[in-house]
Design a protein around this motif. Structure first.
Motif, PDB file in Angstrom:
ATOM      1  N   ASP A 181     -54.090 -41.055  10.936  1.00 48.25           N
ATOM      2  CA  ASP A 181     -53.023 -41.678  10.125  1.00 48.25           C
ATOM      3  C   ASP A 181     -52.437 -40.651   9.169  1.00 48.25           C
ATOM      4  O   ASP A 181     -53.162 -39.809   8.617  1.00 48.25           O
ATOM      5  CB  ASP A 181     -53.544 -42.887   9.343  1.00 48.25           C
ATOM      6  CG  ASP A 181     -52.431 -43.869   9.019  1.00 48.25           C
ATOM      7  OD1 ASP A 181     -52.386 -44.954   9.633  1.00 48.25           O
ATOM      8  OD2 ASP A 181     -51.562 -43.538   8.161  1.00 48.25           O
ATOM      9  N   GLN A 202     -42.202 -39.787  19.360  1.00 52.51           N
ATOM     10  CA  GLN A 202     -43.581 -40.236  19.076  1.00 52.51           C
ATOM     11  C   GLN A 202     -44.222 -40.864  20.305  1.00 52.51           C
ATOM     12  O   GLN A 202     -45.396 -40.642  20.596  1.00 52.51           O
ATOM     13  CB  GLN A 202     -43.579 -41.236  17.926  1.00 52.51           C
ATOM     14  CG  GLN A 202     -43.264 -40.608  16.571  1.00 52.51           C
ATOM     15  CD  GLN A 202     -43.150 -41.672  15.507  1.00 52.51           C
ATOM     16  OE1 GLN A 202     -44.134 -42.306  15.149  1.00 52.51           O
ATOM     17  NE2 GLN A 202     -41.955 -41.894  15.013  1.00 52.51           N
ATOM     18  N   HIS A 214     -41.503 -45.648  13.669  1.00 55.37           N
ATOM     19  CA  HIS A 214     -41.060 -44.962  12.449  1.00 55.37           C
ATOM     20  C   HIS A 214     -39.985 -43.934  12.779  1.00 55.37           C
ATOM     21  O   HIS A 214     -40.140 -43.128  13.679  1.00 55.37           O
ATOM     22  CB  HIS A 214     -42.244 -44.290  11.758  1.00 55.37           C
ATOM     23  CG  HIS A 214     -43.190 -45.277  11.122  1.00 55.37           C
ATOM     24  ND1 HIS A 214     -44.133 -45.979  11.839  1.00 55.37           N
ATOM     25  CD2 HIS A 214     -43.293 -45.694   9.841  1.00 55.37           C
ATOM     26  CE1 HIS A 214     -44.795 -46.782  11.016  1.00 55.37           C
ATOM     27  NE2 HIS A 214     -44.304 -46.631   9.797  1.00 55.37           N
ATOM     28  N   GLY A 265     -53.357 -37.121   9.416  1.00 56.19           N
ATOM     29  CA  GLY A 265     -52.344 -36.289  10.058  1.00 56.19           C
ATOM     30  C   GLY A 265     -51.624 -37.050  11.145  1.00 56.19           C
ATOM     31  O   GLY A 265     -51.821 -38.263  11.311  1.00 56.19           O
ATOM     32  N   ASP A 266     -50.759 -36.343  11.873  1.00 54.85           N
ATOM     33  CA  ASP A 266     -50.041 -36.982  12.984  1.00 54.85           C
ATOM     34  C   ASP A 266     -50.504 -36.350  14.299  1.00 54.85           C
ATOM     35  O   ASP A 266     -51.436 -35.538  14.319  1.00 54.85           O
ATOM     36  CB  ASP A 266     -48.527 -36.900  12.785  1.00 54.85           C
ATOM     37  CG  ASP A 266     -48.021 -35.463  12.745  1.00 54.85           C
ATOM     38  OD1 ASP A 266     -48.794 -34.547  13.098  1.00 54.85           O
ATOM     39  OD2 ASP A 266     -46.857 -35.267  12.357  1.00 54.85           O
ATOM     40  N   SER A 308     -51.185 -41.451   6.339  1.00 57.74           N
ATOM     41  CA  SER A 308     -51.427 -41.918   4.977  1.00 57.74           C
ATOM     42  C   SER A 308     -52.849 -41.539   4.559  1.00 57.74           C
ATOM     43  O   SER A 308     -53.830 -42.082   5.082  1.00 57.74           O
ATOM     44  CB  SER A 308     -51.234 -43.435   4.878  1.00 57.74           C
ATOM     45  OG  SER A 308     -51.844 -43.927   3.694  1.00 57.74           O
ATOM     46  N   VAL A 358     -53.684 -44.091  17.083  1.00 59.27           N
ATOM     47  CA  VAL A 358     -52.642 -43.418  16.302  1.00 59.27           C
ATOM     48  C   VAL A 358     -52.107 -44.397  15.253  1.00 59.27           C
ATOM     49  O   VAL A 358     -51.651 -45.490  15.603  1.00 59.27           O
ATOM     50  CB  VAL A 358     -51.469 -42.974  17.217  1.00 59.27           C
ATOM     51  CG1 VAL A 358     -50.478 -42.122  16.424  1.00 59.27           C
ATOM     52  CG2 VAL A 358     -51.965 -42.240  18.445  1.00 59.27           C
ATOM     53  N   GLY A 359     -52.157 -44.017  13.983  1.00 54.15           N
ATOM     54  CA  GLY A 359     -51.677 -44.916  12.920  1.00 54.15           C
ATOM     55  C   GLY A 359     -52.674 -46.032  12.678  1.00 54.15           C
ATOM     56  O   GLY A 359     -52.328 -47.219  12.710  1.00 54.15           O
ATOM     57  N   CYS A 360     -53.914 -45.653  12.387  1.00 53.71           N
ATOM     58  CA  CYS A 360     -55.007 -46.653  12.297  1.00 53.71           C
ATOM     59  C   CYS A 360     -54.956 -47.457  11.011  1.00 53.71           C
ATOM     60  O   CYS A 360     -55.619 -48.486  10.893  1.00 53.71           O
ATOM     61  CB  CYS A 360     -56.354 -45.964  12.438  1.00 53.71           C
ATOM     62  SG  CYS A 360     -56.647 -44.707  11.147  1.00 53.71           S
ATOM     63  N   GLY A 361     -54.170 -46.980  10.001  1.00 54.44           N
ATOM     64  CA  GLY A 361     -54.080 -47.705   8.738  1.00 54.44           C
ATOM     65  C   GLY A 361     -55.446 -47.818   8.079  1.00 54.44           C
ATOM     66  O   GLY A 361     -56.298 -46.923   8.210  1.00 54.44           O
ATOM     67  N   VAL A 366     -46.696 -48.398  15.093  1.00 60.59           N
ATOM     68  CA  VAL A 366     -46.578 -47.033  14.553  1.00 60.59           C
ATOM     69  C   VAL A 366     -45.426 -46.246  15.171  1.00 60.59           C
ATOM     70  O   VAL A 366     -44.735 -45.516  14.470  1.00 60.59           O
ATOM     71  CB  VAL A 366     -47.918 -46.272  14.687  1.00 60.59           C
ATOM     72  CG1 VAL A 366     -48.361 -46.150  16.120  1.00 60.59           C
ATOM     73  CG2 VAL A 366     -47.825 -44.909  14.044  1.00 60.59           C
TER      74      VAL A 366
HETATM   75  C1  LIG Z   1     -47.460 -50.882  10.209  1.00 62.01           C
HETATM   76  S1  LIG Z   1     -48.818 -49.841   9.769  1.00 62.01           S
HETATM   77  C2  LIG Z   1     -49.992 -50.356  11.005  1.00 62.01           C
HETATM   78  C3  LIG Z   1     -51.397 -49.888  10.730  1.00 62.01           C
HETATM   79  C4  LIG Z   1     -52.417 -50.332  11.784  1.00 62.01           C
HETATM   80  N1  LIG Z   1     -52.045 -49.901  13.117  1.00 62.01           N
HETATM   81  C5  LIG Z   1     -52.569 -51.834  11.750  1.00 62.01           C
HETATM   82  O1  LIG Z   1     -52.054 -52.497  12.652  1.00 62.01           O
HETATM   83  O2  LIG Z   1     -53.202 -52.329  10.811  1.00 62.01           O
HETATM   84  C6  LIG Z   1     -48.265 -48.260  10.375  1.00 62.01           C
HETATM   85  C7  LIG Z   1     -49.255 -47.130  10.129  1.00 62.01           C
HETATM   86  O3  LIG Z   1     -48.842 -45.975  10.863  1.00 62.01           O
HETATM   87  C8  LIG Z   1     -48.989 -44.830  10.040  1.00 62.01           C
HETATM   88  N2  LIG Z   1     -48.054 -43.825  10.575  1.00 62.01           N
HETATM   89  C9  LIG Z   1     -46.696 -43.809  10.512  1.00 62.01           C
HETATM   90  N3  LIG Z   1     -46.198 -42.755  11.186  1.00 62.01           N
HETATM   91  C10 LIG Z   1     -47.272 -42.090  11.699  1.00 62.01           C
HETATM   92  C11 LIG Z   1     -47.410 -40.908  12.505  1.00 62.01           C
HETATM   93  N4  LIG Z   1     -46.345 -40.192  12.914  1.00 62.01           N
HETATM   94  N5  LIG Z   1     -48.656 -40.507  12.858  1.00 62.01           N
HETATM   95  C12 LIG Z   1     -49.753 -41.212  12.441  1.00 62.01           C
HETATM   96  N6  LIG Z   1     -49.677 -42.329  11.670  1.00 62.01           N
HETATM   97  C13 LIG Z   1     -48.462 -42.761  11.311  1.00 62.01           C
HETATM   98  C14 LIG Z   1     -48.695 -45.325   8.634  1.00 62.01           C
HETATM   99  O4  LIG Z   1     -49.237 -44.511   7.644  1.00 62.01           O
HETATM  100  C15 LIG Z   1     -49.357 -46.704   8.685  1.00 62.01           C
HETATM  101  O5  LIG Z   1     -50.707 -46.634   8.303  1.00 62.01           O
END
Ligand SMILES: C[S@@+](CC[C@H](N)C(=O)[O-])C[C@H]1O[C@@H](n2cnc3c(N)ncnc32)[C@H](O)[C@@H]1O
Length: 229
Positions: free
Chosen positions: A69, A123, A114, A92-93, A71, A47-50, A111
């Protein structure tokens, strides 16, 4: 949800500015690979793979992960970088996933913090519901004790130590971000079996005088009989 939309926009901008490009994975990746290997888990959800600084070493370490993600820019950069994984990425989420789908391994790195406390807790709960019985959840989240930087206002603080800030400067300006207390995290995972008990991981910032940021890192196993709220 508007909070999700503004976080998505902020992260799109960050990735366009080059965030995480050429950054090494966090050391926690090695703990996740070891725990997954011991548990026999090869399939999971990140979740939130960036744009992949941690997802790719996990995949190259033998895990077949679905990357999720909010984004679109992160997902696009990751698919460009590794076209072989493009079919295993999703914009998506957690709510965008099929109802009731679970995985033997769920990973969230920086992640679930947020939003405010309520949003952060929702979350975590939503991610917990995606863990199959007997499966693992691997979490790295903001911890109290961090020297919060840059400029921000503290907008809520709970008796268990957890607090939320709204940044007034920097890339997250206008966003609420939560910092978890030890007891708060423990309460969220009551009934789960610790595999790697929560430990604080401190990182000194490169900018002189801005202090350090601390993250909790932990891995839990979902007992077969657990009912998640
Ligand atoms: C701090 S970054 C970390 C990215 C990755 N985990 C890393 O360590 O490189 C946070 C990521 O979470 C994503 N994000 C934030 N809220 C989210 C949600 N509700 N569901 C999925 N992704 C989410 C953001 O778009 C961002 O890419």
């Amino acid at each position: 949800m508007s909070a999700t939309r503004s976080a998505a926009q902020a992260w799109d901008d960050e990735y366009r500015r080059g965030r995480y490009q050429d950054e090494p994975p966090v050391a926690f990746v090695a703990d996740i690979l070891a725990a997954a290997h011991r548990a026999g888990a090869t399939d999971g959800l990140y979740v939130g793979c960036g744009n992949g600084r941690n997802l790719l070493p996990l995949v190259d370490g033998g895990l077949d992960l679905l990357g999720l993600d909010i984004s679109a820019e992160a997902v696009r950069q990751l698919a460009d970088r590794r076209p072989d994984r493009a079919g295993r990425l999703r914009h998506g989420d957690l709510d965008s996933l099929p109802l009731g789908a679970t995985w033997p391994l769920v990973i969230g790195i920086q992640v679930f913090q947020h939003g405010d406390r309520g949003q952060a807790h929702r979350q975590v709960r939503a991610a917990q519901r995606r863990v199959a019985a007997g499966g693992l959840i691997c979490v790295r989240v903001n911890a109290v004790g961090t020297d919060v930087w840059p400029a921000h206002d503290v907008v809520e603080r709970a008796p268990d130590g957890g607090f939320t800030v709204r940044y007034t400067a920097g890339p997250k300006r206008g966003l609420d971000i939560h910092f978890f207390g030890a007891a708060e995290l423990g309460q969220l995972f009551a009934g789960w079996a610790p595999v790697l008990p929560a430990r604080p991981q401190r990182t000194e910032r490169d900018n002189l005088g801005t202090g350090q940021w601390t993250q909790w890192e932990a891995i839990w196993r979902r007992p077969a009989e657990l009912v998640t709220p």
